[in-house]
Scaffold this motif. Sequence first.
Motif, short mmCIF file in Angstrom:
data_model
loop_
_atom_site.label_atom_id
_atom_site.label_comp_id
_atom_site.label_asym_id
_atom_site.label_seq_id
_atom_site.Cartn_x
_atom_site.Cartn_y
_atom_site.Cartn_z
N GLY A 181 33.57 37.09 38.84
CA GLY A 181 33.52 38.37 39.56
C GLY A 181 33.24 39.53 38.63
N LYS A 182 33.97 39.60 37.53
CA LYS A 182 33.82 40.71 36.60
C LYS A 182 32.48 40.68 35.89
CE LYS A 182 35.18 44.30 34.28
NZ LYS A 182 35.35 45.61 34.96
N GLN A 183 32.09 39.51 35.41
CA GLN A 183 30.89 39.43 34.59
C GLN A 183 29.60 39.47 35.41
OE1 GLN A 183 30.98 39.66 31.30
NE2 GLN A 183 33.21 39.82 31.48
N VAL A 184 29.61 38.90 36.60
CA VAL A 184 28.40 38.86 37.42
C VAL A 184 28.33 40.05 38.38
CG1 VAL A 184 27.05 37.52 39.08
CG2 VAL A 184 28.26 36.35 37.21
N PHE A 185 29.44 40.31 39.09
CA PHE A 185 29.42 41.35 40.12
C PHE A 185 29.89 42.71 39.61
CE2 PHE A 185 30.52 37.48 42.83
CZ PHE A 185 29.18 37.12 42.92
N GLY A 186 30.70 42.71 38.56
CA GLY A 186 31.14 43.98 38.00
C GLY A 186 32.62 44.26 38.11
N GLU A 187 33.36 43.45 38.89
CA GLU A 187 34.80 43.65 39.01
C GLU A 187 35.47 42.36 39.45
OE1 GLU A 187 37.40 44.72 37.89
OE2 GLU A 187 37.42 46.82 38.56
N THR A 188 36.71 42.18 39.05
CA THR A 188 37.52 41.05 39.46
C THR A 188 38.62 41.56 40.40
OG1 THR A 188 38.84 39.17 38.66
CG2 THR A 188 39.10 41.25 37.47
N TRP A 189 39.54 40.68 40.77
CA TRP A 189 40.66 41.10 41.61
C TRP A 189 41.59 42.01 40.82
CZ3 TRP A 189 42.67 42.30 45.94
CH2 TRP A 189 44.05 42.39 46.10
N VAL A 190 41.92 43.17 41.41
CA VAL A 190 42.84 44.11 40.78
C VAL A 190 44.07 44.29 41.66
CG1 VAL A 190 43.14 46.44 39.85
CG2 VAL A 190 40.92 45.29 39.65
N ALA A 191 43.87 44.85 42.87
CA ALA A 191 45.00 45.11 43.77
C ALA A 191 44.46 45.60 45.11
CB ALA A 191 45.94 46.16 43.17
N HIS A 192 45.36 45.71 46.07
CA HIS A 192 45.06 46.41 47.32
C HIS A 192 45.28 47.90 47.07
CE1 HIS A 192 44.63 42.98 50.04
NE2 HIS A 192 45.63 42.40 49.39
N HIS A 193 44.24 48.68 47.31
CA HIS A 193 44.36 50.13 47.19
C HIS A 193 44.89 50.70 48.50
CE1 HIS A 193 43.42 54.19 45.87
NE2 HIS A 193 42.65 54.39 46.94
N GLY A 194 44.33 50.21 49.60
CA GLY A 194 44.86 50.57 50.91
C GLY A 194 46.08 49.73 51.23
N THR A 225 39.89 45.88 57.53
CA THR A 225 40.46 45.45 56.25
C THR A 225 40.63 46.66 55.34
OG1 THR A 225 38.24 44.95 55.41
CG2 THR A 225 39.52 43.12 56.32
N ASP A 226 41.60 46.54 54.43
CA ASP A 226 41.92 47.69 53.58
C ASP A 226 40.98 47.79 52.38
OD1 ASP A 226 43.86 46.44 51.07
OD2 ASP A 226 43.50 45.22 52.84
N VAL A 227 41.01 48.94 51.74
CA VAL A 227 40.21 49.20 50.55
C VAL A 227 40.81 48.45 49.36
CG1 VAL A 227 39.38 51.01 48.97
CG2 VAL A 227 39.60 51.49 51.44
N TYR A 228 39.95 47.81 48.57
CA TYR A 228 40.39 47.18 47.33
C TYR A 228 40.36 48.19 46.18
CZ TYR A 228 40.22 42.19 48.76
OH TYR A 228 40.47 40.96 49.33
N THR A 229 41.25 47.99 45.21
CA THR A 229 41.20 48.78 43.99
C THR A 229 40.03 48.31 43.12
OG1 THR A 229 43.59 49.12 43.97
CG2 THR A 229 42.44 49.40 41.87
N ILE A 230 39.22 49.25 42.68
CA ILE A 230 38.14 48.97 41.73
C ILE A 230 38.45 49.78 40.48
CG2 ILE A 230 35.66 49.09 41.28
CD1 ILE A 230 36.47 47.09 43.48
N ALA A 231 38.78 49.09 39.41
CA ALA A 231 39.29 49.78 38.22
C ALA A 231 38.21 50.21 37.25
CB ALA A 231 40.30 48.88 37.50
N ASP A 232 37.15 49.36 37.11
CA ASP A 232 36.22 49.64 36.02
C ASP A 232 34.89 48.95 36.26
OD1 ASP A 232 35.21 50.51 33.57
OD2 ASP A 232 35.99 48.75 32.51
N LEU A 233 33.99 49.61 36.98
CA LEU A 233 32.66 49.06 37.19
C LEU A 233 31.81 49.28 35.93
CD1 LEU A 233 31.67 50.14 40.82
CD2 LEU A 233 32.29 47.85 40.03
N PRO A 234 30.87 48.38 35.64
CA PRO A 234 30.00 48.57 34.48
C PRO A 234 29.08 49.77 34.67
CG PRO A 234 29.28 46.70 35.79
CD PRO A 234 30.59 47.13 36.36
N GLU A 235 28.53 50.27 33.58
CA GLU A 235 27.70 51.46 33.63
C GLU A 235 26.45 51.26 34.47
OE1 GLU A 235 26.82 52.83 29.72
OE2 GLU A 235 28.91 53.37 29.25
N ASP A 236 25.96 50.03 34.55
CA ASP A 236 24.72 49.81 35.29
C ASP A 236 24.94 49.66 36.80
OD1 ASP A 236 25.92 47.31 35.31
OD2 ASP A 236 24.08 46.21 34.92
N ALA A 237 26.19 49.72 37.25
CA ALA A 237 26.47 49.62 38.68
C ALA A 237 26.12 50.92 39.39
CB ALA A 237 27.94 49.28 38.91
#
Length: 348
Positions: A181-194, A225-237
């Motif tokens: 998830g992190k390496q290909v899509f830009g983020e892994t599981w972090v938390a439920h933000h909502g 469905t609730d919003v997921y936490t996104i902590a750190d997307l790569p610069e190219d996102a």
Amino acid sequence: MQHNLFNNPFNLIGLRILLFTTAFLGSMQLSCSQQSAQWVSYEGKQGSGEGKHIVLVSGDEEYRSEEALPMLARILSEHHGFKTTVLFALDPKSGEIDPENQTNIPGLEHLESADLMVLFTRFRELPDEQMKYIDAYTKAGKPIVAMRTSTHAFNYSRNKQSPYAKYSFNSKEEGWEGGYGKQVFGETWVAHHGHHGKEGTRGLINGLVQDHPILKGVQDIWGPTDVYTIADLPEDAEVLLYGQSTKGMNDKAPLSYDKAVMPVAWTRNYTSASGKQARVFNTTMGAAVDLQSEDLRRMMVNACYWAMGMEADVPEESNVNIVGEYQPTMFGFGDHKTGVRPADYAME
């Protein structure tokens, strides 16, 4: 003189060969029938997608990907001309769809002929003989559209010696931190933000990129469905859609201004092991109930066009009318429909 077929040894040999051949062909036909019953395919009608093959991979315990992806596949085939194949997590004994089975998704070899993979899985640990097809597809630098839990698509807890254990959402292997998830899509599981199960998501279009082809004809997106936490997307996102939590789980619920917005849909280019750049689209929305939103379906269809480099073919307003019945099950653990087989999703 009366001739008996069995009196002639040559006739007897021929009969045995005939019986063996018939039995062999019969078993082959049965094997093929059993194999094809493990997934469902839709032939494309007329449309820009003629000649293209999209493979949609379902397999999550919570958000009913096994219901969402056949519906999306029908839209892509019926209205846009793409050939589509939908794969499922199956109980290997009964052949029934079992999203709680984390170790079996038959048919991944279809990725060898795929022009696009749509991924919607959660914490899968597939055997190496299945996972090798996802690995090869990714290494080839081919496009991917990812939905909801695909930020944490894989979790290797049983066979940590697998060459694919690096794809685990919590991987610490150098170069694969955060896993697939992190390496290909830009983020892994972090938390439920909502607030999970109490708040929904209102989509807010990023006005800086509102002319992006994926957003063509897209105006109104809301999902329970609730919003997921996104902590750190790569610069190219490039963020296309932000998500604002709503104080309630209906489309009239007021916005929750005490919570920051989070990216809920973005694009990026993933550089594969082969050095090729793959177009990737990821959204943390997309549960079966979310896809009752017409414009969310439209964003998903447009994303498939874009990922394959077909942005010039995106219609002004993509036809995303649902084909057949669609009454999605509410998300939740242990609530999936039982006794369902892939063939039950076949078009009549």
